[in-house]
Design an enzyme around this catalytic site. Structure first.
Site, PDB file in Angstrom:
ATOM      1  N   TYR A  99      20.595  50.739  18.521  1.00 17.12           N
ATOM      2  CA  TYR A  99      22.115  50.375  18.797  1.00 17.12           C
ATOM      3  C   TYR A  99      22.748  52.252  18.184  1.00 17.12           C
ATOM      4  O   TYR A  99      23.681  52.200  18.785  1.00 17.12           O
ATOM      5  CB  TYR A  99      22.598  49.451  17.506  1.00 17.12           C
ATOM      6  CG  TYR A  99      22.446  48.112  18.060  1.00 17.12           C
ATOM      7  CD1 TYR A  99      23.631  47.775  18.957  1.00 17.12           C
ATOM      8  CD2 TYR A  99      21.617  47.397  17.633  1.00 17.12           C
ATOM      9  CE1 TYR A  99      23.493  46.375  19.402  1.00 17.12           C
ATOM     10  CE2 TYR A  99      21.358  46.008  18.221  1.00 17.12           C
ATOM     11  CZ  TYR A  99      22.265  45.642  19.021  1.00 17.12           C
ATOM     12  OH  TYR A  99      22.456  44.336  19.699  1.00 17.12           O
ATOM     13  N   VAL A 156      30.073  45.040  24.324  1.00 16.97           N
ATOM     14  CA  VAL A 156      30.398  45.419  23.094  1.00 16.97           C
ATOM     15  C   VAL A 156      30.919  46.911  22.754  1.00 16.97           C
ATOM     16  O   VAL A 156      31.018  47.242  21.709  1.00 16.97           O
ATOM     17  CB  VAL A 156      29.164  45.139  22.132  1.00 16.97           C
ATOM     18  CG1 VAL A 156      28.936  43.684  22.427  1.00 16.97           C
ATOM     19  CG2 VAL A 156      28.101  46.093  22.796  1.00 16.97           C
ATOM     20  N   HIS A 199      30.732  38.774  22.913  1.00 19.42           N
ATOM     21  CA  HIS A 199      29.420  39.213  22.236  1.00 19.42           C
ATOM     22  C   HIS A 199      29.577  40.069  21.346  1.00 19.42           C
ATOM     23  O   HIS A 199      28.732  40.877  20.946  1.00 19.42           O
ATOM     24  CB  HIS A 199      28.760  39.598  23.543  1.00 19.42           C
ATOM     25  CG  HIS A 199      28.077  38.554  24.527  1.00 19.42           C
ATOM     26  ND1 HIS A 199      27.773  38.971  25.861  1.00 19.42           N
ATOM     27  CD2 HIS A 199      28.119  37.310  24.530  1.00 19.42           C
ATOM     28  CE1 HIS A 199      27.434  37.865  26.387  1.00 19.42           C
ATOM     29  NE2 HIS A 199      27.630  36.743  25.711  1.00 19.42           N
ATOM     30  N   CYS A 242      27.202  42.224   7.079  1.00 21.71           N
ATOM     31  CA  CYS A 242      26.313  42.125   6.019  1.00 21.71           C
ATOM     32  C   CYS A 242      25.570  40.863   6.259  1.00 21.71           C
ATOM     33  O   CYS A 242      26.083  39.697   6.358  1.00 21.71           O
ATOM     34  CB  CYS A 242      26.918  42.221   4.598  1.00 21.71           C
ATOM     35  SG  CYS A 242      25.590  41.842   3.356  1.00 21.71           S
ATOM     36  N   CYS A 260      24.939  47.300   2.713  1.00 18.91           N
ATOM     37  CA  CYS A 260      26.208  46.874   2.380  1.00 18.91           C
ATOM     38  C   CYS A 260      26.897  47.460   1.368  1.00 18.91           C
ATOM     39  O   CYS A 260      26.242  47.534   0.239  1.00 18.91           O
ATOM     40  CB  CYS A 260      26.321  45.134   2.247  1.00 18.91           C
ATOM     41  SG  CYS A 260      27.868  44.343   1.786  1.00 18.91           S
ATOM     42  N   ASN A 269      31.392  43.169  42.185  1.00 16.66           N
ATOM     43  CA  ASN A 269      29.741  43.549  41.855  1.00 16.66           C
ATOM     44  C   ASN A 269      29.147  43.763  43.198  1.00 16.66           C
ATOM     45  O   ASN A 269      29.058  43.359  44.225  1.00 16.66           O
ATOM     46  CB  ASN A 269      29.097  42.064  41.315  1.00 16.66           C
ATOM     47  CG  ASN A 269      27.983  42.686  40.579  1.00 16.66           C
ATOM     48  OD1 ASN A 269      27.270  43.716  41.131  1.00 16.66           O
ATOM     49  ND2 ASN A 269      27.744  42.093  39.700  1.00 16.66           N
ATOM     50  N   PRO A 270      28.475  45.318  43.217  1.00 12.61           N
ATOM     51  CA  PRO A 270      27.841  45.341  44.239  1.00 12.61           C
ATOM     52  C   PRO A 270      26.761  44.700  44.719  1.00 12.61           C
ATOM     53  O   PRO A 270      26.080  44.813  45.643  1.00 12.61           O
ATOM     54  CB  PRO A 270      27.455  47.040  43.685  1.00 12.61           C
ATOM     55  CG  PRO A 270      27.803  47.192  42.374  1.00 12.61           C
ATOM     56  CD  PRO A 270      28.527  46.136  41.851  1.00 12.61           C
TER      57      PRO A 270
HETATM   58  P1  OAD Z   1      23.885  43.055  33.260  1.00 12.53           P
HETATM   59  O1  OAD Z   1      23.205  44.491  33.023  1.00 12.53           O
HETATM   60  O2  OAD Z   1      22.908  42.063  33.291  1.00 12.53           O
HETATM   61  O3  OAD Z   1      24.462  43.136  34.470  1.00 12.53           O
HETATM   62  C1  OAD Z   1      25.169  44.244  35.015  1.00 12.53           C
HETATM   63  C2  OAD Z   1      26.007  43.771  36.329  1.00 12.53           C
HETATM   64  O4  OAD Z   1      26.921  44.950  36.780  1.00 12.53           O
HETATM   65  C3  OAD Z   1      24.925  43.716  37.548  1.00 12.53           C
HETATM   66  O5  OAD Z   1      25.177  42.436  38.112  1.00 12.53           O
HETATM   67  C4  OAD Z   1      25.408  45.067  38.355  1.00 12.53           C
HETATM   68  O6  OAD Z   1      25.094  44.668  39.789  1.00 12.53           O
HETATM   69  C5  OAD Z   1      26.745  45.012  38.092  1.00 12.53           C
HETATM   70  N1  OAD Z   1      27.178  46.392  38.287  1.00 12.53           N
HETATM   71  C6  OAD Z   1      26.346  47.628  38.032  1.00 12.53           C
HETATM   72  N2  OAD Z   1      27.125  48.728  38.395  1.00 12.53           N
HETATM   73  C7  OAD Z   1      28.288  48.433  38.834  1.00 12.53           C
HETATM   74  C8  OAD Z   1      29.620  48.760  38.839  1.00 12.53           C
HETATM   75  N3  OAD Z   1      29.931  50.064  38.913  1.00 12.53           N
HETATM   76  N4  OAD Z   1      30.598  48.097  39.039  1.00 12.53           N
HETATM   77  C9  OAD Z   1      30.653  46.686  39.009  1.00 12.53           C
HETATM   78  N5  OAD Z   1      29.489  46.150  38.796  1.00 12.53           N
HETATM   79  C10 OAD Z   1      28.350  46.932  38.766  1.00 12.53           C
HETATM   80  O7  OAD Z   1      25.097  43.043  32.161  1.00 12.53           O
HETATM   81  P2  OAD Z   1      26.054  41.811  31.892  1.00 12.53           P
HETATM   82  O8  OAD Z   1      26.136  40.700  33.009  1.00 12.53           O
HETATM   83  O9  OAD Z   1      27.124  42.221  31.296  1.00 12.53           O
HETATM   84  O10 OAD Z   1      24.443  40.135  25.683  1.00 12.53           O
HETATM   85  O11 OAD Z   1      25.008  41.301  30.714  1.00 12.53           O
HETATM   86  C11 OAD Z   1      25.450  40.110  29.981  1.00 12.53           C
HETATM   87  C12 OAD Z   1      24.753  40.046  28.577  1.00 12.53           C
HETATM   88  O12 OAD Z   1      23.571  40.299  28.487  1.00 12.53           O
HETATM   89  C13 OAD Z   1      25.415  41.329  27.969  1.00 12.53           C
HETATM   90  O13 OAD Z   1      26.724  41.147  27.420  1.00 12.53           O
HETATM   91  C14 OAD Z   1      24.503  41.409  26.669  1.00 12.53           C
HETATM   92  C15 OAD Z   1      23.262  41.306  27.467  1.00 12.53           C
HETATM   93  O14 OAD Z   1      22.250  40.521  27.085  1.00 12.53           O
HETATM   94  C16 OAD Z   1      24.633  40.246  24.609  1.00 12.53           C
HETATM   95  O15 OAD Z   1      24.384  41.403  24.008  1.00 12.53           O
HETATM   96  C17 OAD Z   1      24.803  38.698  23.765  1.00 12.53           C
END
Ligand code: OAD
Length: 253
Positions: free
Chosen positions: A71, A107, A123, A131, A151, A217-218
């Protein structure tokens, strides 16, 4: 880019002229052009670990220092990052529509930094720690004085105030989103792979309730199955253009 303009014009011929409420779901892709690696992209790995191996209660119990170090690495990247044109476009959209809700899976806090107000961070937020014993919450800047942090009230371990794999969503927060999504006219899903099922479920429900879903989304995602319109472009290059056209369209009609 000429193709993007044409695609947007096509979309506008198929949506109503009166849009009263708009919702947004964002994922890591919207921050990719701000220099923050996505979760499941090639640069999401740290050391030999996948995010799914570190963002869990189990990983934290086993090695809190390792999890906090991950982190901290992310917090340092995020600290240097600035919102990009896609984040700023969402601020403009929020100012335009009376009913507007931004649901983010990110986040990183970049929506807030850009100026968005009505945000639900489903998220959590990487800048907050909580804590593990007394639930005390605190904003923790980077670099941390000690890893893992403790904490100030009870000296127990602090954890990042984010949702980990295997943990439950906050029920009240989800019901606020669901209520809004029941009557939303237009839903944009921007930069999410849809590998996490709850946000996909929320979007699908909105769609079943009549919302028009536009995905940016690409690449293909789990949202692509039911999205009404898809722009296969990066968010920062396409959302400002889409918004320019959509705003003109709504103002004209
Ligand atoms: P991912 O990393 O799973 O997906 C990112 C998405 O963004 C993919 O579908 C890419 O194709 C797309 N992408 C990449 N570059 C881009 C751009 N410039 N413009 C638009 N789209 C683009 O991330 P999330 O879907 O956010 O959860 O993941 C969901 C959750 O999984 C996160 O919030 C996190 C993770 O585990 C927790 O932490 C609970």
């Amino acid at each position: 880019m000429a193709i993007l303009h044409k695609e947007i014009e096509d979309i506008l011929t198929q949506i109503p002229t009166k849009i009263e409420s708009v919702a947004i779901i964002t994922g890591a892709g919207i921050s990719q052009e701000s220099g923050i690696p996505t979760f499941r992209g090639a640069d999401g790995l740290w050391k030999q670990y996948k995010p799914e191996e570190l963002a869990t209660p189990y990983a934290f119990r086993k090695d809190p220092k390792l999890v906090w170090e991950w982190y901290e690495m992310r917090r340092q990247i995020i600290k240097k990052a600035n919102p990009n044109p896609a984040h700023y476009t969402l601020v403009e959209m929020e100012e335009f529509f009376e009913n507007f809700l931004l649901v983010t899976q990110n986040v990183d806090g970049l929506h807030e930094k850009a100026g968005s107000k009505n945000i639900i961070e489903i998220h959590g937020n990487i800048w907050r720690a909580r804590c593990t014993n007394c639930n005390h919450k605190e904003f923790l800047n980077t670099p941390l004085q000690e890893i893992p942090p403790r904490c100030i009230n009870c000296n127990s371990l602090m954890r990042p105030d984010v949702l980990w794999f295997g943990e439950n969503y906050d029920v009240e927060t989800l019901s606020i989103v669901q209520e809004f999504f029941q009557k939303v006219d237009l839903l944009f899903v921007i930069g999410s792979s849809g590998q996490v099922s709850v946000p996909v479920y929320l979007a699908k429900e909105a769609h079943l309730n009549g919302a028009i879903v536009i995905e940016i989304n690409p690449d293909f995602s789990s949202y692509s199955h039911f999205a009404d319109f898809i722009l296969r472009y990066k968010a920062a290059e396409s959302l400002p253009v889409l918004w320019k056209y959509l705003k003109e369209y709504l103002q004209k009609n």
